[in-house]
Write an enzyme that holds these catalytic residues in place. Structure first.
Site, PDB file in Angstrom:
ATOM      1  N   HIS A  20      -1.863  -5.299  -2.552  1.00 48.69           N
ATOM      2  CA  HIS A  20      -0.676  -6.107  -2.288  1.00 48.69           C
ATOM      3  C   HIS A  20      -0.835  -6.969  -1.037  1.00 48.69           C
ATOM      4  O   HIS A  20      -1.512  -6.582  -0.097  1.00 48.69           O
ATOM      5  CB  HIS A  20       0.547  -5.201  -2.072  1.00 48.69           C
ATOM      6  CG  HIS A  20       0.819  -4.281  -3.214  1.00 48.69           C
ATOM      7  ND1 HIS A  20       1.367  -3.044  -3.032  1.00 48.69           N
ATOM      8  CD2 HIS A  20       0.623  -4.410  -4.544  1.00 48.69           C
ATOM      9  CE1 HIS A  20       1.505  -2.437  -4.203  1.00 48.69           C
ATOM     10  NE2 HIS A  20       1.056  -3.250  -5.137  1.00 48.69           N
TER      11      HIS A  20
ATOM     12  N   LYS B  98       0.106  -4.516   8.920  1.00 49.93           N
ATOM     13  CA  LYS B  98       0.548  -3.147   8.650  1.00 49.93           C
ATOM     14  C   LYS B  98      -0.280  -2.143   9.427  1.00 49.93           C
ATOM     15  O   LYS B  98      -1.499  -2.243   9.490  1.00 49.93           O
ATOM     16  CB  LYS B  98       0.407  -2.822   7.157  1.00 49.93           C
ATOM     17  CG  LYS B  98       1.274  -3.660   6.262  1.00 49.93           C
ATOM     18  CD  LYS B  98       1.021  -3.349   4.804  1.00 49.93           C
ATOM     19  CE  LYS B  98       1.853  -4.250   3.908  1.00 49.93           C
ATOM     20  NZ  LYS B  98       1.527  -4.040   2.499  1.00 49.93           N
TER      21      LYS B  98
ATOM     22  N   TYR C  64       3.927   3.311   6.673  1.00 52.74           N
ATOM     23  CA  TYR C  64       3.415   2.064   7.215  1.00 52.74           C
ATOM     24  C   TYR C  64       4.497   1.306   7.965  1.00 52.74           C
ATOM     25  O   TYR C  64       5.637   1.247   7.555  1.00 52.74           O
ATOM     26  CB  TYR C  64       2.741   1.191   6.159  1.00 52.74           C
ATOM     27  CG  TYR C  64       3.410   1.046   4.825  1.00 52.74           C
ATOM     28  CD1 TYR C  64       3.969  -0.156   4.434  1.00 52.74           C
ATOM     29  CD2 TYR C  64       3.442   2.106   3.922  1.00 52.74           C
ATOM     30  CE1 TYR C  64       4.548  -0.301   3.191  1.00 52.74           C
ATOM     31  CE2 TYR C  64       4.019   1.967   2.684  1.00 52.74           C
ATOM     32  CZ  TYR C  64       4.578   0.757   2.318  1.00 52.74           C
ATOM     33  OH  TYR C  64       5.171   0.617   1.085  1.00 52.74           O
TER      34      TYR C  64
ATOM     35  N   ASP D  29       1.165  -3.783 -10.809  1.00 53.37           N
ATOM     36  CA  ASP D  29      -0.226  -3.722 -10.350  1.00 53.37           C
ATOM     37  C   ASP D  29      -1.226  -3.860 -11.492  1.00 53.37           C
ATOM     38  O   ASP D  29      -2.361  -4.284 -11.276  1.00 53.37           O
ATOM     39  CB  ASP D  29      -0.481  -2.429  -9.578  1.00 53.37           C
ATOM     40  CG  ASP D  29       0.201  -2.423  -8.220  1.00 53.37           C
ATOM     41  OD1 ASP D  29       0.653  -3.491  -7.769  1.00 53.37           O
ATOM     42  OD2 ASP D  29       0.278  -1.342  -7.617  1.00 53.37           O
TER      43      ASP D  29
END
Length: 185
Positions: free
Chosen positions: A61, A70, A130, A166
């Site tokens: 992603h 992140k 995250y 995905d």
């Protein structure tokens, strides 16, 4: 903390100093002053947690044009975590780095803006956290196919459990250039 540079420009492995005894352990998961000393001056504006079962693969992603940096880690279990440099013009464009993140090794992985990110759960389950430098923007949501042969990622599973989203992401070569971040040294 120990900062480990990777083969992909900007992606870093962070090993916090862990203090443990018979009661358990303690470590700083983030300290802005120490990050600035390491050359990374960012502000986190969103924190996320996901829990997944063995064999789940989330990714790859990214967000564009509103990218997110992140800082990722695992609270329970084990994951194989991957960052892919997708910044047009980067000397490491298309290269990836993978790292095992576990509740036992306490490692954190810094994934700068302009990277695609994904992880695969290799334990019975994993709780993954995250911190993000930008808020999630559904209009900027994008992805790259997890098994793109050009990326040569050595995932620890051959038939992962994927979301519908995905399973439909394009190969990196099929992403229009304007939908990719630009490298700025």
């Amino acid at each position: 903390m120990k900062v480990i540079k990777t083969v992909v420009s900007g992606a870093l492995i962070i090993e916090p100093q862990v203090f443990g005894d018979a009661r358990g352990f303690f470590y700083e998961s983030y300290n802005k002053a120490k990050w600035i000393e390491a050359g990374i001056d960012v502000d986190f504006v969103q924190s996320n947690v996901s829990r997944s079962a063995r064999g789940v693969l989330r990714g790859l992603h990214y967000q564009w044009p509103n990218p997110q940096g992140k800082l990722v880690s695992v609270l329970e279990g084990e994951v194989y975590d991957v960052a892919v440099d997708i910044r047009r013009g980067s000397p490491t464009f298309g290269q990836s780095v993978g790292v095992m993140l576990t509740a036992d090794n306490h490692r954190h992985f810094w994934i700068p803006e302009g990277f695609a990110h994904g992880f695969c759960v290799v334990s019975d389950f994993a709780t993954f956290t995250y911190q993000c430098t930008a808020l999630y923007d559904p209009k900027a949501d994008a992805g790259i196919r997890w098994n793109d042969a050009a990326l040569a990622i050595d995932w620890p599973v051959s038939a992962p459990l994927l979301s519908d989203k995905d399973s439909r992401t394009p190969l990196l070569a099929d992403v229009p250039p304007e939908r990719l971040p630009v490298y700025t040294p």
